[in-house]
Scaffold this motif. Structure first.
Motif, mmCIF file in Angstrom:
data_model
loop_
_atom_site.group_PDB
_atom_site.id
_atom_site.type_symbol
_atom_site.label_atom_id
_atom_site.label_comp_id
_atom_site.label_asym_id
_atom_site.label_seq_id
_atom_site.Cartn_x
_atom_site.Cartn_y
_atom_site.Cartn_z
ATOM 1 N N GLN A 158 -31.362 26.214 25.042
ATOM 2 C CA GLN A 158 -30.925 27.558 24.679
ATOM 3 C C GLN A 158 -29.441 27.590 24.334
ATOM 4 O O GLN A 158 -29.035 28.287 23.395
ATOM 5 C CB GLN A 158 -31.216 28.519 25.837
ATOM 6 C CG GLN A 158 -32.690 28.840 26.009
ATOM 7 C CD GLN A 158 -32.964 29.707 27.235
ATOM 8 O OE1 GLN A 158 -32.089 29.914 28.080
ATOM 9 N NE2 GLN A 158 -34.185 30.215 27.343
ATOM 10 N N LYS A 159 -28.640 26.846 25.073
ATOM 11 C CA LYS A 159 -27.186 26.847 24.850
ATOM 12 C C LYS A 159 -26.794 26.029 23.611
ATOM 13 O O LYS A 159 -25.962 26.454 22.809
ATOM 14 C CB LYS A 159 -26.472 26.279 26.080
ATOM 15 C CG LYS A 159 -26.590 27.134 27.329
ATOM 16 C CD LYS A 159 -25.754 28.397 27.220
ATOM 17 C CE LYS A 159 -25.781 29.177 28.528
ATOM 18 N NZ LYS A 159 -24.996 30.436 28.438
ATOM 19 N N TYR A 195 -36.177 13.562 15.990
ATOM 20 C CA TYR A 195 -36.710 14.730 16.679
ATOM 21 C C TYR A 195 -35.713 15.896 16.626
ATOM 22 O O TYR A 195 -36.110 17.058 16.471
ATOM 23 C CB TYR A 195 -37.031 14.364 18.131
ATOM 24 C CG TYR A 195 -37.615 15.487 18.957
ATOM 25 C CD1 TYR A 195 -38.939 15.891 18.781
ATOM 26 C CD2 TYR A 195 -36.844 16.137 19.923
ATOM 27 C CE1 TYR A 195 -39.473 16.926 19.544
ATOM 28 C CE2 TYR A 195 -37.373 17.168 20.687
ATOM 29 C CZ TYR A 195 -38.685 17.556 20.500
ATOM 30 O OH TYR A 195 -39.208 18.583 21.256
ATOM 31 N N ALA A 196 -34.424 15.563 16.735
ATOM 32 C CA ALA A 196 -33.390 16.601 16.752
ATOM 33 C C ALA A 196 -33.248 17.297 15.398
ATOM 34 O O ALA A 196 -33.260 18.537 15.309
ATOM 35 C CB ALA A 196 -32.053 15.989 17.180
ATOM 36 N N TRP A 197 -33.119 16.510 14.345
ATOM 37 C CA TRP A 197 -32.734 17.100 13.056
ATOM 38 C C TRP A 197 -33.914 17.420 12.137
ATOM 39 O O TRP A 197 -33.732 17.766 10.966
ATOM 40 C CB TRP A 197 -31.718 16.193 12.366
ATOM 41 C CG TRP A 197 -30.450 16.201 13.162
ATOM 42 C CD1 TRP A 197 -30.009 15.253 14.028
ATOM 43 C CD2 TRP A 197 -29.507 17.272 13.241
ATOM 44 N NE1 TRP A 197 -28.849 15.637 14.638
ATOM 45 C CE2 TRP A 197 -28.502 16.893 14.177
ATOM 46 C CE3 TRP A 197 -29.392 18.527 12.629
ATOM 47 C CZ2 TRP A 197 -27.426 17.704 14.498
ATOM 48 C CZ3 TRP A 197 -28.312 19.339 12.944
ATOM 49 C CH2 TRP A 197 -27.342 18.919 13.865
ATOM 50 N N SER A 198 -35.103 17.350 12.692
ATOM 51 C CA SER A 198 -36.276 17.893 11.987
ATOM 52 C C SER A 198 -36.762 19.167 12.668
ATOM 53 O O SER A 198 -37.831 19.684 12.333
ATOM 54 C CB SER A 198 -37.408 16.855 11.934
ATOM 55 O OG SER A 198 -37.780 16.449 13.241
ATOM 56 N N ALA A 199 -35.973 19.675 13.634
ATOM 57 C CA ALA A 199 -36.343 20.875 14.392
ATOM 58 C C ALA A 199 -35.917 22.137 13.650
ATOM 59 O O ALA A 199 -35.056 22.902 14.105
ATOM 60 C CB ALA A 199 -35.721 20.827 15.787
ATOM 61 N N TRP A 216 -28.730 20.120 18.577
ATOM 62 C CA TRP A 216 -27.621 19.481 19.281
ATOM 63 C C TRP A 216 -27.997 19.039 20.703
ATOM 64 O O TRP A 216 -27.407 18.097 21.227
ATOM 65 C CB TRP A 216 -26.410 20.404 19.303
ATOM 66 C CG TRP A 216 -25.742 20.464 17.965
ATOM 67 C CD1 TRP A 216 -25.761 21.489 17.077
ATOM 68 C CD2 TRP A 216 -25.009 19.403 17.346
ATOM 69 N NE1 TRP A 216 -25.074 21.161 15.934
ATOM 70 C CE2 TRP A 216 -24.594 19.867 16.076
ATOM 71 C CE3 TRP A 216 -24.655 18.113 17.726
ATOM 72 C CZ2 TRP A 216 -23.850 19.100 15.197
ATOM 73 C CZ3 TRP A 216 -23.905 17.337 16.844
ATOM 74 C CH2 TRP A 216 -23.508 17.827 15.602
ATOM 75 N N ALA A 217 -28.944 19.705 21.314
ATOM 76 C CA ALA A 217 -29.388 19.265 22.639
ATOM 77 C C ALA A 217 -30.017 17.875 22.559
ATOM 78 O O ALA A 217 -29.692 16.976 23.340
ATOM 79 C CB ALA A 217 -30.393 20.271 23.212
#
Length: 563
Positions: free
Chosen positions: A504-505, A434-438, A510-511
């Motif tokens: 946002q940060k 989910y993270a690295w396909s965003a 990375w979140a």
């Protein structure tokens, strides 16, 4: 010394049990198969007259005593048979009045109806946030204020079961299903008619409180009517309702929000109509399933018919006074969560997963709108991935159930954890995908696959927690589940409040990676319980009491068969 009814032949007293004319079995304290809170001592057991005083009368006595009005004493200690041991009554093996012996058709009907409350609670939790755009416009509120309404719903789930779960074990399941359902229904109306965001937030909290019945008590109900060997499929249906239902709510609410004639208020009205159908079915089809409550009513009638106040159900030993009952009921879930290693570890594990789930409820809308230009209806449709993941989890449970049936006799409740160990690895894998396909350049369905894998793991974890705790804690199942529910839903309340700021940060990649790394640290939890769970349970107060009760029941059944 155990005293038996005068009608029972003296030579049978040594056998530890005798059958009464109405089919109940009497037992001595040493041979009784049920158990009570291990914190109670023999001194806290009510005498044979106090046990007949109703809780309502005790409450009136407390009120009049504190107001300075003292009526005539209702309990005559001199006439009570406090110096005599109670005679405990139980169902005779095979008695169809015992919920565990209900006909299978009746068991399935009860299972499907009570699981309906779970799926409605899950839908309500997730359907709400798809109505943010029109709600923010109509109520002149910010997105953060609307998000508070998302967060306080699981907060109600966390707090109220600390009381209601144990009370259901003392006073019965059926009344709580009915009365909490009425409150839940009224909160739909309150939200739909709200004129300001404060009303929505308060009603969402109360709705979560009323809806907690469908999340915590259903596991106890299933444990009431299904044996541990039969419990796999019913628990899988319950888990599907709890996890898969999360995807069904946004699926319809996104399109309702897009209709200018419906929008956020009709998201509530539609769910209210659906829940009303469920609520009407409860008093008609759902009987009381807590055997100890049924035995209490029968023991009370037996005392009335015979005039012998020694007859009682084992659970009545917890009712020395209203104060004792309230203390036992309100502190047991917290005590289990704080002192039982099994409950603590699983609460942390599923609690973190549930927090991440509510992060997804908040982040999916923003991610798919910004990266893939989805409209509200399309965003709502993305949530069907949560239901697809739950379907995969249900199919996985077929394999898990076969493993349980094969190894339950040698491994005990730990045989529930084979696939839970695999889920601990799947969980971070789904989050990494989910993270690295965003990225806008990567097709949207790549992220959808990550959600499916995450929900597949979450389903297995949820089912393992409920099934394992139900097996480990037996008559205290609802309290154990309420204990883990406390931490699980507190985390679910907190996570959405910082989700937007975190993404946002740290940005989308990375979140989600941070959450996945934390999940990696929790991988050992099910493995430790799988290999050492039995030894850990023997060192714990409540789980040890259940183990001793099960061993006693097995010995009593063997003795009865010889007779």
């Amino acid at each position: 010394m155990t005293h038996l009814s005068p009608q029972l032949p003296a030579e049978d007293a040594s056998l530890g049990s005798e059958t009464l004319t109405d089919g109940l079995v009497t037992r001595s304290l040493e041979s009784v198969q049920d158990t009570v809170d291990p914190r109670l001592t023999p001194d806290s057991r009510p005498d044979n007259t106090l046990v007949d005083e109703t809780l309502g009368h005790q409450l009136r006595s407390i009120i009049t005593r504190h107001s300075g009005h003292y009526g005539a004493p209702t309990l005559n200690k001199l006439e009570s048979q406090a110096d005599e041991e109670p005679i405990y009554v139980e169902f005779k093996e095979g008695d169809e009045r015992d919920p565990i012996n209900f006909p299978r058709r009746k068991k399935w009907l009860i299972t499907f109806i009570v699981c309906s409350s779970t799926i409605m609670a899950s839908m309500t939790a997730a359907a709400y946030n798809l109505g943010f755009p029109s709600m923010m416009r109509d109520l002149h509120c910010t997105q953060f204020q609307a998000t508070i309404g998302l967060s306080v719903f699981p907060l109600g789930f966390a707090i109220v079961p600390l009381v209601t779960a144990s009370l259901s074990e003392e006073l019965g399941r059926r009344p709580l299903y009915i009365y909490s359902g009425i409150g839940y229904l009224l909160m739909y109306m309150t939200i739909a008619l709200a004129k300001n965001i404060e009303t929505v937030i308060l009603a969402r909290f109360l709705q979560g409180a009323f809806g907690s019945t469908g999340a915590t008590m259903v596991g106890g109900t299933i444990a009431d009517i299904w044996t541990s060997r039969e419990r796999g499929l019913p628990m899988s249906i319950f888990a599907f309702a709890a996890v898969g239902g999360t995807g069904l709510g946004p699926l319809f609410s996104g399109w309702v929000e897009m209709n200018p004639h419906l929008e956020w208020r009709w998201i509530q009205w539609i769910q209210m109509i659906m829940f009303a159908v469920y609520l009407c079915s409860v008093p008609i089809f759902v009987d009381e399933t807590r055997s100890a409550v049924l035995l209490t009513k029968m023991a009370r009638q037996l005392r009335k018919d015979t005039g012998d106040h020694r007859y009682r159900a084992r659970i009545e030993d917890e009712r020395d006074s209203l104060k004792t009952l309230i203390f036992i009921s309100c502190t047991r879930p917290v005590r289990l969560m704080l002192t039982e290693p099994v409950v603590i570890s699983f609460s942390l594990w599923i609690g973190f997963a549930w927090g991440v789930l509510f992060c997804l409820l908040e982040s999916i809308s923003d991610t798919f709108r910004r990266l893939h230009n989805f409209n509200t209806g399309q965003v709502g449709s993305v949530f069907i991935t949560m239901t697809i993941g739950s379907v995969l989890g249900s199919l996985t449970n077929i394999s898990q159930e076969r493993l349980y049936q094969k190894y339950a006799s040698s491994r005990g409740p730990e045989a529930r954890l084979y696939w839970a160990c695999g889920a601990s690895v799947l969980f971070p894998i789904g989050m990494f995908i989910y993270a690295w396909s965003a990225f806008p350049s990567i097709p949207w369905f790549a992220q959808a696959i990550g959600i499916v894998i995450f929900m597949w793991a979450a389903f297995i974890m949820y089912l393992a927690v409920f099934s394992y705790l139900a097996d480990c804690y037996g008559p205290f199942a609802s309290s154990a589940l309420a204990g883990q529910s406390l931490l699980r839903n507190v985390l679910a309340s907190i996570f959405p409040l910082f989700t937007t700021q975190m993404f946002q940060k740290l940005h989308y990649q990375w979140a989600s990676t941070l959450l996945a790394l934390i999940a990696c640290l929790m991988i050992p939890i099910p493995f430790i319980l799988f290999f050492y769970g039995h030894h850990i349970r023997k060192l714990s107060t409540f789980s040890r009491a259940v183990i001793e009760m099960q061993e006693k029941a097995a010995n009593n059944n063997a003795t009865d068969e010889k007779q």
